[in-house]
Every structure is written in C-alpha cells, then in structure tokens.
Design a protein around this motif. Structure first.
Motif, PDB file in Angstrom:
ATOM      1  N   PRO A   1      25.542 -50.797   8.545  1.00 19.18           N
ATOM      2  CA  PRO A   1      24.243 -50.301   7.889  1.00 19.18           C
ATOM      3  C   PRO A   1      24.152 -50.605   6.544  1.00 19.18           C
ATOM      4  CG  PRO A   1      24.674 -48.899   9.869  1.00 19.18           C
ATOM      5  CD  PRO A   1      26.015 -49.595   9.509  1.00 19.18           C
ATOM      6  N   PRO A   2      25.033 -50.372   5.640  1.00 23.14           N
ATOM      7  CA  PRO A   2      25.164 -50.406   4.397  1.00 23.14           C
ATOM      8  C   PRO A   2      24.690 -51.694   3.737  1.00 23.14           C
ATOM      9  CG  PRO A   2      26.907 -48.905   4.622  1.00 23.14           C
ATOM     10  CD  PRO A   2      26.460 -49.826   6.156  1.00 23.14           C
ATOM     11  N   ALA A   3      24.940 -53.199   4.740  1.00 18.54           N
ATOM     12  CA  ALA A   3      24.566 -54.187   4.195  1.00 18.54           C
ATOM     13  C   ALA A   3      23.330 -54.609   4.410  1.00 18.54           C
ATOM     14  CB  ALA A   3      25.587 -55.244   5.398  1.00 18.54           C
ATOM     15  N   ILE A   4      22.234 -53.927   5.132  1.00 22.39           N
ATOM     16  CA  ILE A   4      21.001 -54.253   5.020  1.00 22.39           C
ATOM     17  C   ILE A   4      20.375 -54.340   3.750  1.00 22.39           C
ATOM     18  CG2 ILE A   4      18.931 -53.427   6.131  1.00 22.39           C
ATOM     19  CD1 ILE A   4      20.966 -54.091   8.348  1.00 22.39           C
ATOM     20  N   PRO A   5      20.399 -53.392   2.938  1.00 19.34           N
ATOM     21  CA  PRO A   5      19.616 -53.711   1.690  1.00 19.34           C
ATOM     22  C   PRO A   5      19.833 -54.826   0.989  1.00 19.34           C
ATOM     23  CG  PRO A   5      20.843 -51.632   1.497  1.00 19.34           C
ATOM     24  CD  PRO A   5      20.989 -51.952   2.736  1.00 19.34           C
ATOM     25  N   HIS A   6      21.329 -55.184   0.998  1.00 19.40           N
ATOM     26  CA  HIS A   6      21.936 -56.455   0.262  1.00 19.40           C
ATOM     27  C   HIS A   6      21.372 -57.590   0.963  1.00 19.40           C
ATOM     28  CE1 HIS A   6      24.370 -53.714  -2.224  1.00 19.40           C
ATOM     29  NE2 HIS A   6      24.676 -53.097  -0.947  1.00 19.40           N
ATOM     30  N   LEU A   7      21.529 -57.618   2.510  1.00 20.07           N
ATOM     31  CA  LEU A   7      20.953 -58.938   2.997  1.00 20.07           C
ATOM     32  C   LEU A   7      19.341 -59.121   2.687  1.00 20.07           C
ATOM     33  CD1 LEU A   7      22.508 -58.517   6.455  1.00 20.07           C
ATOM     34  CD2 LEU A   7      23.054 -60.409   4.829  1.00 20.07           C
TER      35      LEU A   7
ATOM     36  N   SER B   1      20.737 -62.910  10.073  1.00 18.46           N
ATOM     37  CA  SER B   1      21.625 -61.700  10.343  1.00 18.46           C
ATOM     38  C   SER B   1      20.519 -60.394  10.303  1.00 18.46           C
ATOM     39  CB  SER B   1      22.339 -61.499   8.841  1.00 18.46           C
ATOM     40  OG  SER B   1      23.591 -62.577   8.871  1.00 18.46           O
ATOM     41  N   LEU B   2      19.500 -60.643   9.543  1.00 23.43           N
ATOM     42  CA  LEU B   2      18.641 -59.233   9.574  1.00 23.43           C
ATOM     43  C   LEU B   2      18.079 -59.250  11.045  1.00 23.43           C
ATOM     44  CD1 LEU B   2      17.025 -59.375   5.942  1.00 23.43           C
ATOM     45  CD2 LEU B   2      18.401 -57.599   7.050  1.00 23.43           C
ATOM     46  N   GLY B   3      17.740 -60.452  11.663  1.00 27.39           N
ATOM     47  CA  GLY B   3      17.142 -60.168  12.908  1.00 27.39           C
ATOM     48  C   GLY B   3      18.259 -60.022  13.826  1.00 27.39           C
ATOM     49  N   LYS B   4      19.449 -60.254  13.629  1.00 26.52           N
ATOM     50  CA  LYS B   4      20.712 -59.720  14.668  1.00 26.52           C
ATOM     51  C   LYS B   4      21.023 -58.328  14.600  1.00 26.52           C
ATOM     52  CE  LYS B   4      22.937 -64.140  14.552  1.00 26.52           C
ATOM     53  NZ  LYS B   4      23.964 -65.250  14.111  1.00 26.52           N
ATOM     54  N   VAL B   5      20.903 -57.777  13.355  1.00 22.53           N
ATOM     55  CA  VAL B   5      21.585 -56.259  13.034  1.00 22.53           C
ATOM     56  C   VAL B   5      20.353 -55.337  13.525  1.00 22.53           C
ATOM     57  CG1 VAL B   5      23.017 -57.032  11.169  1.00 22.53           C
ATOM     58  CG2 VAL B   5      20.607 -56.254  10.832  1.00 22.53           C
ATOM     59  N   GLY B   6      19.198 -55.650  13.721  1.00 18.28           N
ATOM     60  CA  GLY B   6      18.466 -54.858  14.255  1.00 18.28           C
ATOM     61  C   GLY B   6      17.630 -53.775  13.689  1.00 18.28           C
ATOM     62  N   ASP B   7      17.874 -53.756  12.201  1.00 15.66           N
ATOM     63  CA  ASP B   7      17.176 -52.556  11.488  1.00 15.66           C
ATOM     64  C   ASP B   7      15.749 -52.749  11.362  1.00 15.66           C
ATOM     65  OD1 ASP B   7      16.552 -50.762   9.317  1.00 15.66           O
ATOM     66  OD2 ASP B   7      18.739 -50.442   9.230  1.00 15.66           O
ATOM     67  N   THR B   8      14.869 -51.958  11.763  1.00 13.58           N
ATOM     68  CA  THR B   8      13.672 -52.215  11.329  1.00 13.58           C
ATOM     69  C   THR B   8      13.115 -52.093  10.147  1.00 13.58           C
ATOM     70  OG1 THR B   8      13.053 -49.955  12.171  1.00 13.58           O
ATOM     71  CG2 THR B   8      12.885 -51.562  13.844  1.00 13.58           C
ATOM     72  N   THR B   9      13.811 -51.518   9.212  1.00  8.42           N
ATOM     73  CA  THR B   9      13.689 -51.609   7.874  1.00  8.42           C
ATOM     74  C   THR B   9      13.483 -53.114   7.188  1.00  8.42           C
ATOM     75  OG1 THR B   9      15.710 -51.181   6.949  1.00  8.42           O
ATOM     76  CG2 THR B   9      14.473 -49.257   7.559  1.00  8.42           C
ATOM     77  N   ALA B  10      13.916 -53.894   7.841  1.00 12.26           N
ATOM     78  CA  ALA B  10      14.106 -55.368   7.478  1.00 12.26           C
ATOM     79  C   ALA B  10      12.588 -55.945   7.842  1.00 12.26           C
ATOM     80  CB  ALA B  10      15.041 -56.063   7.981  1.00 12.26           C
ATOM     81  N   LEU B  11      11.720 -55.207   8.428  1.00 14.38           N
ATOM     82  CA  LEU B  11      10.568 -56.008   8.747  1.00 14.38           C
ATOM     83  C   LEU B  11       9.459 -56.292   7.739  1.00 14.38           C
ATOM     84  CD1 LEU B  11       9.356 -53.677  11.982  1.00 14.38           C
ATOM     85  CD2 LEU B  11       9.631 -56.260  11.760  1.00 14.38           C
ATOM     86  N   GLU B  12       9.320 -55.497   6.804  1.00 16.50           N
ATOM     87  CA  GLU B  12       8.361 -55.810   5.725  1.00 16.50           C
ATOM     88  C   GLU B  12       9.145 -57.062   4.918  1.00 16.50           C
ATOM     89  OE1 GLU B  12       5.278 -55.323   5.331  1.00 16.50           O
ATOM     90  OE2 GLU B  12       5.615 -54.275   7.098  1.00 16.50           O
ATOM     91  N   PRO B  13      10.116 -57.074   4.516  1.00 12.98           N
ATOM     92  CA  PRO B  13      10.873 -58.095   3.664  1.00 12.98           C
ATOM     93  C   PRO B  13      10.860 -59.385   4.578  1.00 12.98           C
ATOM     94  CG  PRO B  13      12.238 -56.189   3.541  1.00 12.98           C
ATOM     95  CD  PRO B  13      11.162 -55.933   4.532  1.00 12.98           C
ATOM     96  N   LEU B  14      11.310 -59.330   5.763  1.00 15.43           N
ATOM     97  CA  LEU B  14      10.931 -60.573   6.932  1.00 15.43           C
ATOM     98  C   LEU B  14       9.662 -61.105   6.943  1.00 15.43           C
ATOM     99  CD1 LEU B  14      13.433 -59.424   9.308  1.00 15.43           C
ATOM    100  CD2 LEU B  14      13.704 -61.258   7.935  1.00 15.43           C
ATOM    101  N   ARG B  15       8.572 -60.255   6.815  1.00 13.38           N
ATOM    102  CA  ARG B  15       7.366 -60.636   6.512  1.00 13.38           C
ATOM    103  C   ARG B  15       6.954 -61.508   5.460  1.00 13.38           C
ATOM    104  NH1 ARG B  15       5.617 -55.179   9.282  1.00 13.38           N
ATOM    105  NH2 ARG B  15       5.444 -55.690  11.605  1.00 13.38           N
ATOM    106  N   ALA B  16       7.510 -60.987   4.187  1.00 21.10           N
ATOM    107  CA  ALA B  16       7.304 -61.603   3.127  1.00 21.10           C
ATOM    108  C   ALA B  16       8.037 -63.119   2.991  1.00 21.10           C
ATOM    109  CB  ALA B  16       7.928 -60.711   1.896  1.00 21.10           C
ATOM    110  N   ALA B  17       9.009 -63.057   3.887  1.00 24.02           N
ATOM    111  CA  ALA B  17       9.852 -64.433   4.212  1.00 24.02           C
ATOM    112  C   ALA B  17       8.939 -65.424   4.690  1.00 24.02           C
ATOM    113  CB  ALA B  17      10.794 -64.318   4.709  1.00 24.02           C
ATOM    114  N   LEU B  18       7.747 -65.006   5.581  1.00 26.75           N
ATOM    115  CA  LEU B  18       7.008 -66.023   6.098  1.00 26.75           C
ATOM    116  C   LEU B  18       6.349 -66.860   5.205  1.00 26.75           C
ATOM    117  CD1 LEU B  18       5.259 -63.507   8.617  1.00 26.75           C
ATOM    118  CD2 LEU B  18       7.103 -65.276   9.252  1.00 26.75           C
TER     119      LEU B  18
END
Length: 301
Positions: A232-238, A256-273
């Motif tokens: 989990p500590p890798a999430i903010p760095h990814l 990787s963010l899709g694989k690790v399954g931490d939902t805190t990555a949702l907003e950053p991934l939406r920005a990646a759209l």
C-alpha cells in the motif's frame, strides 16, 4: 566400406564399450557404497571419457553421477573446461558444474562465459554462475558496468542476477547507487523478483525510490512491478508517476494502479483520461472500471 573406415568404426565401438563398462562399474560401486571419490584416476576417467563420449545420453548419465558426487569433482571438471581442443567435453563439463554449483569454479566459469569461442559453453557458463549464487554476483555486476562487453553478454549477466535473486539482495541494493544504467537496470529487475517472491519491504521501498530514477527503463520496471506486489505505501508514488514525462512509465503506473485495487487512485485515474496519449486514456478507463466494480462490490457486502 574401406579398411580404414572399418578400423575407425571398430575403435569407436571399442571406446564406447569401455565407457559403458566404466559407468556400470561406477554405478555398482555407488550402490554397494564402495565408491571412492578420492580415486583421482577413476574421477579423471569419468570426466574425460564419460563427459567426452559422443553419445548425449551417456554424457548426461556421467554428468548426473558427477553431480551427485559433488564438489570433489570440481578440480578435474575445471581441467576439462580448459580443454580448448574438445568443445563437447567443455560443454558437458560446464553443465556438470552447473549441477554442483561450487563457488570455487566461479573464476573459470567467468572466463568461459566471457571468452570461450563456443556460444553453448558461454550460455552454460552463465547458467552455472547463476546456480553458484552470491559468490558470482560482484563479477556479474562488474560485467554490467563495463563498456567492454556486448549487450548479449550483459543480458546473460542480468539474467543470472535475476536468477540468484534474494541471495544477492544486499549486493543488488547497493548496486542501485551505481552510475551505470546497465547495472541499475539489471539490479532493479532482480530486486523486482525479490519483491514479488519474498514480499520484502526493503525491496519494495527501493522500487518506490526507482520511480524517480533518471533512466526511463528503470522507472518503467519499477512502476510495472509495483502492480504485482501488495504494498500500500506505493500507491501515492504510483499516482505521482501518472505525471511522468515518459509515456511507457505512465502506462505502467496506470496499469499498476488498476491491479492493486486501491480506490484512492480513482480521482487521479480520472484525471488521466485527459492524457495526450490515447493508450493511456484507454488503460485509465479499464483501471477505473476495475476500481469502480470493486467499490460497488464493497458497498453490496
């Protein structure tokens, strides 16, 4: 058929019969527990006659038997490895040294890996070095750091390091401070194996640090591997890696963010759209779908 051909065939058959008799004798002595590994004459026959036999299955039987006998056979095998006149013998000796994995063989194996004229011997020597373990690591790192060697040679050295893996961990961690990109690339690939196999916290933290390495290949390896380990500590760095200047690193971070399954990555991934690269936008959609599905499944529980 000429007389000379007949004579040659007869000599070959006689030599093979002698080798078969030698194997039968060795097998009997091992079975009866009367085999003496200190019988140097017998050991030399096993190496030079057995491993030098023209028949592959015979060579294999002698290699396996010598492998069971172990390190006492190493000095004679090194003599065979140095026999420049017989490539079949050198190949068989190298493969037998792979079975034994005696650290004393490392200098000769390095010489065979780097300088033998036969590519089979080169590759087998790399395999033997990998099986030998930590003793071979400093020399393998030196090969990677040197501009003298071809990429194919460095590739074999990197593979050997990855094979050695956790046993070489301390060397690999130190190697991440090298000025050589080739050294750091090989080290991070091997560290990735350690992180995935052993869930080693130090290895995971080194992967995180590698997300900011100057070399794209290293950042990419780190971003991709962190999707394979549950750390989990890798999430903010990814998430920060989603803004990397290199498209391949960004792709690896999204996946990787899709694989690790931490939902805190949702907003950053939406920005990646809104990323300028279409492959990243597509990967971000897939990752978001995975995370939203996981979030929905959590709400249903």
């Amino acid at each position: 058929m000429t007389d000379s051909t007949t004579s040659s065939d007869d000599r070959l058959l006689a030599a093979q019969a002698e080798t078969d008799a030698l194997m039968a004798m060795v097998t009997d002595r091992i079975t009866l527990e009367t085999f003496d590994p200190n019988d140097r004459q017998l050991m030399r026959r096993m190496v030079f006659e057995g491993l030098g036999d023209a028949r592959g299955l015979v060579r294999l039987r002698f290699a396996e038997t010598l492998g069971e006998i172990g390190e006492v056979a190493t000095p004679i095998l090194l003599e065979a490895l140095a026999d420049k006149s017989n490539v079949v013998l050198r190949r068989a000796a190298t493969k037998t040294l792979t079975i034994i994995a005696d650290p004393r063989a490392v200098p000769a194996l390095l010489d065979a890996f780097l300088h033998d004229e036969d590519t089979v011997v080169n590759g087998s020597a790399a395999g033997a070095l990998a099986r030998t373990g930590e003793t071979a690591v400093p020399a393998l790192l030196d090969i990677l750091a040197s501009p003298e060697y071809a990429e194919s040679t460095k590739g074999h050295a990197a593979w050997a390091l990855a094979f050695i893996g956790a046993e070489a961990a301390e060397h690999l961690y130190k190697a991440m401070g090298s000025d050589s990109v080739d050294v750091r690339c090989a080290a991070i690939a091997a560290i990735a194996q350690v992180a995935q196999t052993n869930s080693d916290e130090r290895a995971c933290n080194i992967l995180i640090a590698a997300l900011t390495d100057a070399a794209v290949a290293i950042r990419n390896e780190a971003a991709a591997t962190l999707g394979q380990v549950n750390y989990p500590p890798a999430i903010p760095h990814l998430i920060l890696a989603l803004r990397d200047s290199d498209v391949d690193v960004r792709k690896a971070a999204v996946s990787s963010l899709g694989k690790v399954g931490d939902t805190t990555a949702l907003e950053p991934l939406r920005a990646a759209l809104d990323d300028e690269e279409e492959p990243i936008r597509l990967l971000a959609k897939l990752a978001i779908s995975k995370l939203e599905r996981r979030l929905a499944e959590g709400d249903d529980e």
